[in-house]
Design a protein around this motif. Structure first.
Motif, PDB file in Angstrom:
ATOM      1  N   HIS A  46       0.832  -1.207   0.000  1.00 45.14           N
ATOM      2  CA  HIS A  46       0.000   0.000   0.000  1.00 45.14           C
ATOM      3  C   HIS A  46       0.866   1.255   0.000  1.00 45.14           C
ATOM      4  CE1 HIS A  46      -3.459   2.554   0.994  1.00 45.14           C
ATOM      5  NE2 HIS A  46      -2.677   3.142   1.873  1.00 45.14           N
ATOM      6  N   THR A  47       1.901   1.276   0.848  1.00 46.54           N
ATOM      7  CA  THR A  47       2.817   2.423   0.901  1.00 46.54           C
ATOM      8  C   THR A  47       3.584   2.556  -0.402  1.00 46.54           C
ATOM      9  OG1 THR A  47       3.044   2.222   3.301  1.00 46.54           O
ATOM     10  CG2 THR A  47       4.770   3.435   2.130  1.00 46.54           C
ATOM     11  N   GLU A  48       4.031   1.437  -0.935  1.00 43.54           N
ATOM     12  CA  GLU A  48       4.771   1.457  -2.203  1.00 43.54           C
ATOM     13  C   GLU A  48       3.937   2.098  -3.308  1.00 43.54           C
ATOM     14  OE1 GLU A  48       5.837  -1.839  -5.528  1.00 43.54           O
ATOM     15  OE2 GLU A  48       6.483  -2.333  -3.491  1.00 43.54           O
ATOM     16  N   LYS A  49       2.689   1.680  -3.436  1.00 41.54           N
ATOM     17  CA  LYS A  49       1.816   2.247  -4.474  1.00 41.54           C
ATOM     18  C   LYS A  49       1.595   3.744  -4.255  1.00 41.54           C
ATOM     19  CE  LYS A  49      -1.763  -0.414  -4.103  1.00 41.54           C
ATOM     20  NZ  LYS A  49      -3.120  -0.939  -4.414  1.00 41.54           N
ATOM     21  N   ALA A  50       1.401   4.129  -2.994  1.00 39.03           N
ATOM     22  CA  ALA A  50       1.159   5.540  -2.699  1.00 39.03           C
ATOM     23  C   ALA A  50       2.383   6.393  -3.056  1.00 39.03           C
ATOM     24  CB  ALA A  50       0.812   5.713  -1.215  1.00 39.03           C
ATOM     25  N   TYR A  51       3.580   5.918  -2.693  1.00 40.44           N
ATOM     26  CA  TYR A  51       4.794   6.681  -2.982  1.00 40.44           C
ATOM     27  C   TYR A  51       5.032   6.799  -4.487  1.00 40.44           C
ATOM     28  CZ  TYR A  51       6.318   6.998   1.892  1.00 40.44           C
ATOM     29  OH  TYR A  51       6.431   7.326   3.217  1.00 40.44           O
ATOM     30  N   VAL A  52       4.770   5.725  -5.217  1.00 39.51           N
ATOM     31  CA  VAL A  52       4.928   5.771  -6.674  1.00 39.51           C
ATOM     32  C   VAL A  52       3.961   6.802  -7.265  1.00 39.51           C
ATOM     33  CG1 VAL A  52       4.543   4.477  -8.816  1.00 39.51           C
ATOM     34  CG2 VAL A  52       5.859   3.449  -6.954  1.00 39.51           C
ATOM     35  N   ARG A  53       2.726   6.810  -6.779  1.00 43.98           N
ATOM     36  CA  ARG A  53       1.743   7.786  -7.287  1.00 43.98           C
ATOM     37  C   ARG A  53       2.193   9.219  -7.031  1.00 43.98           C
ATOM     38  NH1 ARG A  53      -2.222   4.195  -5.147  1.00 43.98           N
ATOM     39  NH2 ARG A  53      -2.426   5.533  -3.315  1.00 43.98           N
ATOM     40  N   TRP A  54       2.758   9.480  -5.841  1.00 45.01           N
ATOM     41  CA  TRP A  54       3.184  10.842  -5.525  1.00 45.01           C
ATOM     42  C   TRP A  54       4.384  11.261  -6.372  1.00 45.01           C
ATOM     43  CZ3 TRP A  54      -0.019  14.041  -3.965  1.00 45.01           C
ATOM     44  CH2 TRP A  54      -0.982  13.751  -2.998  1.00 45.01           C
ATOM     45  N   VAL A  55       5.296  10.338  -6.634  1.00 48.32           N
ATOM     46  CA  VAL A  55       6.432  10.669  -7.499  1.00 48.32           C
ATOM     47  C   VAL A  55       5.935  11.032  -8.895  1.00 48.32           C
ATOM     48  CG1 VAL A  55       8.511   9.759  -8.616  1.00 48.32           C
ATOM     49  CG2 VAL A  55       8.084   9.274  -6.193  1.00 48.32           C
ATOM     50  N   ILE A  56       4.981  10.265  -9.397  1.00 42.76           N
ATOM     51  CA  ILE A  56       4.419  10.566 -10.718  1.00 42.76           C
ATOM     52  C   ILE A  56       3.770  11.952 -10.730  1.00 42.76           C
ATOM     53  CG2 ILE A  56       2.614   9.903 -12.369  1.00 42.76           C
ATOM     54  CD1 ILE A  56       3.162   6.971 -11.576  1.00 42.76           C
ATOM     55  N   ARG A  57       2.976  12.256  -9.712  1.00 38.25           N
ATOM     56  CA  ARG A  57       2.305  13.558  -9.658  1.00 38.25           C
ATOM     57  C   ARG A  57       3.310  14.707  -9.551  1.00 38.25           C
ATOM     58  NH1 ARG A  57      -2.968  13.568  -5.791  1.00 38.25           N
ATOM     59  NH2 ARG A  57      -2.944  15.727  -6.572  1.00 38.25           N
ATOM     60  N   PHE A  58       4.369  14.493  -8.776  1.00 35.01           N
ATOM     61  CA  PHE A  58       5.400  15.513  -8.602  1.00 35.01           C
ATOM     62  C   PHE A  58       6.120  15.793  -9.922  1.00 35.01           C
ATOM     63  CE2 PHE A  58       9.947  16.337  -7.317  1.00 35.01           C
ATOM     64  CZ  PHE A  58       9.743  17.633  -6.850  1.00 35.01           C
ATOM     65  N   VAL A  59       6.473  14.732 -10.635  1.00 39.50           N
ATOM     66  CA  VAL A  59       7.177  14.884 -11.911  1.00 39.50           C
ATOM     67  C   VAL A  59       6.271  15.556 -12.944  1.00 39.50           C
ATOM     68  CG1 VAL A  59       8.186  13.606 -13.842  1.00 39.50           C
ATOM     69  CG2 VAL A  59       8.802  12.989 -11.490  1.00 39.50           C
ATOM     70  N   ARG A  60       5.027  15.154 -12.998  1.00 36.82           N
ATOM     71  CA  ARG A  60       4.095  15.759 -13.950  1.00 36.82           C
ATOM     72  C   ARG A  60       3.833  17.229 -13.635  1.00 36.82           C
ATOM     73  NH1 ARG A  60      -0.375  10.830 -14.557  1.00 36.82           N
ATOM     74  NH2 ARG A  60       0.877   9.564 -16.000  1.00 36.82           N
ATOM     75  N   PHE A  61       3.783  17.559 -12.356  1.00 35.65           N
ATOM     76  CA  PHE A  61       3.570  18.952 -11.958  1.00 35.65           C
ATOM     77  C   PHE A  61       4.687  19.840 -12.500  1.00 35.65           C
ATOM     78  CE2 PHE A  61       4.287  22.409  -8.860  1.00 35.65           C
ATOM     79  CZ  PHE A  61       3.048  23.034  -8.901  1.00 35.65           C
ATOM     80  N   HIS A  62       5.897  19.271 -12.571  1.00 34.01           N
ATOM     81  CA  HIS A  62       7.055  20.035 -13.074  1.00 34.01           C
ATOM     82  C   HIS A  62       7.389  19.648 -14.519  1.00 34.01           C
ATOM     83  CE1 HIS A  62       7.910  22.158  -9.389  1.00 34.01           C
ATOM     84  NE2 HIS A  62       7.827  21.040  -8.695  1.00 34.01           N
ATOM     85  N   ASP A  63       6.349  19.377 -15.310  1.00 29.18           N
ATOM     86  CA  ASP A  63       6.506  19.144 -16.751  1.00 29.18           C
ATOM     87  C   ASP A  63       7.481  18.011 -17.067  1.00 29.18           C
ATOM     88  OD1 ASP A  63       4.715  21.223 -17.360  1.00 29.18           O
ATOM     89  OD2 ASP A  63       6.324  22.698 -17.133  1.00 29.18           O
ATOM     90  N   THR A  64       7.380  16.933 -16.311  1.00 32.06           N
ATOM     91  CA  THR A  64       8.173  15.701 -16.473  1.00 32.06           C
ATOM     92  C   THR A  64       9.681  15.922 -16.305  1.00 32.06           C
ATOM     93  OG1 THR A  64       8.420  15.822 -18.889  1.00 32.06           O
ATOM     94  CG2 THR A  64       6.420  14.759 -18.047  1.00 32.06           C
ATOM     95  N   THR A  65      10.051  16.975 -15.592  1.00 32.64           N
ATOM     96  CA  THR A  65      11.473  17.173 -15.270  1.00 32.64           C
ATOM     97  C   THR A  65      11.917  16.115 -14.263  1.00 32.64           C
ATOM     98  OG1 THR A  65      11.226  19.556 -15.567  1.00 32.64           O
ATOM     99  CG2 THR A  65      13.173  18.809 -14.356  1.00 32.64           C
TER     100      THR A  65
END
Length: 299
Positions: free
Chosen positions: A27-46
């Motif tokens: 559950h934690t693994e999935k949540a952390y992966v989702r947040w990394v994706i959202r963070f990267v997308r927020f910064h235009d995939t940087t």
């Protein structure tokens, strides 16, 4: 300057690998992966290596001011990003500075009266969902703790439940009410018969953290390591691909408790967590000291 190693694991794979190496839950693994994706997308995939504390602060503030997330959600995002930088990328973060913090709602926890608890249990159909609800109220467990219980965690002779790796990674012991002994033991006979059938069919191996699996190679099929509340269905393990029986779904229990509260005409917003709050409140009213209740419930 040499470019990146083309054979190096991709960022999200590295996040998953480190989560598993540190024995984090799926559950934690999935949540952390989702947040990394959202963070990267927020910064235009940087790539995060090219971002810094200011970029982290901008993302977290955006969650609070633009997305109106709950305080617990913002904290989970912060934990995921600290994990990403410090555990995966090996970058020590500096001071993030002031953040727009999500508001924490100032609500008193809902507590059911003893009469309401009796009505709710009477409306729950017999079966594992009702037993789980009884443990939430009778032992003060969180729903996730009850679902992850292994057979060996139940000490009927001592009247105790041993909670392993609870919130904050801490172990504790709480009470196992005597009125639950007989129904739990009857239920476990059925679970054991199911487990023995699974073993004959080659699917009787339960998930174990890597450290335990390595230390006790045969533990995965031993009865004492099985979940007390296994799923009624077999499924593919998302990490290993092995077919096995995971623990019961939290949504099934939550839905059962909600339906029972509706059937019992309980006007309060009664949830699984309400039963845990009611456990603590009723003990307090019976004269149990706060320190003892905190020890039983954990952090």
């Amino acid at each position: 300057m040499p470019g990146p190693d083309p054979h190096a694991p991709k960022l999200l794979d590295r996040v998953r690998q480190v989560c598993r190496r540190r024995q984090y839950s799926y559950h934690t693994e999935k949540a952390y992966v989702r947040w990394v994706i959202r963070f990267v997308r927020f910064h235009d995939t940087t790539h995060p290596r090219h971002l810094n504390e200011d970029d982290i602060r901008a993302f977290l503030s955006h969650l609070a001011s633009e997305r109106n997330v709950a305080a617990s959600t913002q904290n989970q995002a912060l934990n995921a990003l600290v994990f990403l930088y410090e555990q995966v990328l090996g970058v020590e973060l500096g001071d993030l500075g002031p953040l727009d913090r999500a508001d924490r709602p100032k609500r008193l926890p809902t507590v059911l009266s003893r009469e309401e608890v009796r009505h709710l249990f009477a409306a729950l159909p017999p079966g594992p969902n009702r037993l789980i609800a009884h443990l939430l109220y009778g032992s003060g467990l969180r729903l996730s703790e009850a679902l992850r219980l292994r057979v060996k965690a139940l000490d009927f002779d001592g009247g105790r439940v041993h909670v392993r790796d609870g919130k904050g990674g801490k172990d504790r012991t709480t009470m196992l009410p005597e009125r639950l002994h007989a129904p739990l033991q009857r239920y476990l006979k059925k679970v054991r018969a199911q487990h023995e059938t699974d073993c004959v069919e080659g699917v009787g191996s339960v998930y174990l953290p890597d450290a335990i699996a390595e230390k006790y190679p045969n533990a995965a099929t031993e009865w004492r390591w099985q979940y007390v509340f296994p799923s009624p269905r077999l499924s593919d393990d998302p990490r290993s691909g092995a077919v096995r029986r995971h623990h019961r779904s939290d949504s099934a229990v939550q839905r059962a408790v909600k339906n029972a509260a509706d059937a019992a005409d309980i006007e309060k917003h009664a949830t699984c967590h309400t039963l845990r709050h009611s456990f603590a409140t009723h003990l307090l009213r019976d004269g149990t000291d706060v320190r003892t209740i905190q020890r039983l419930q954990g952090p």
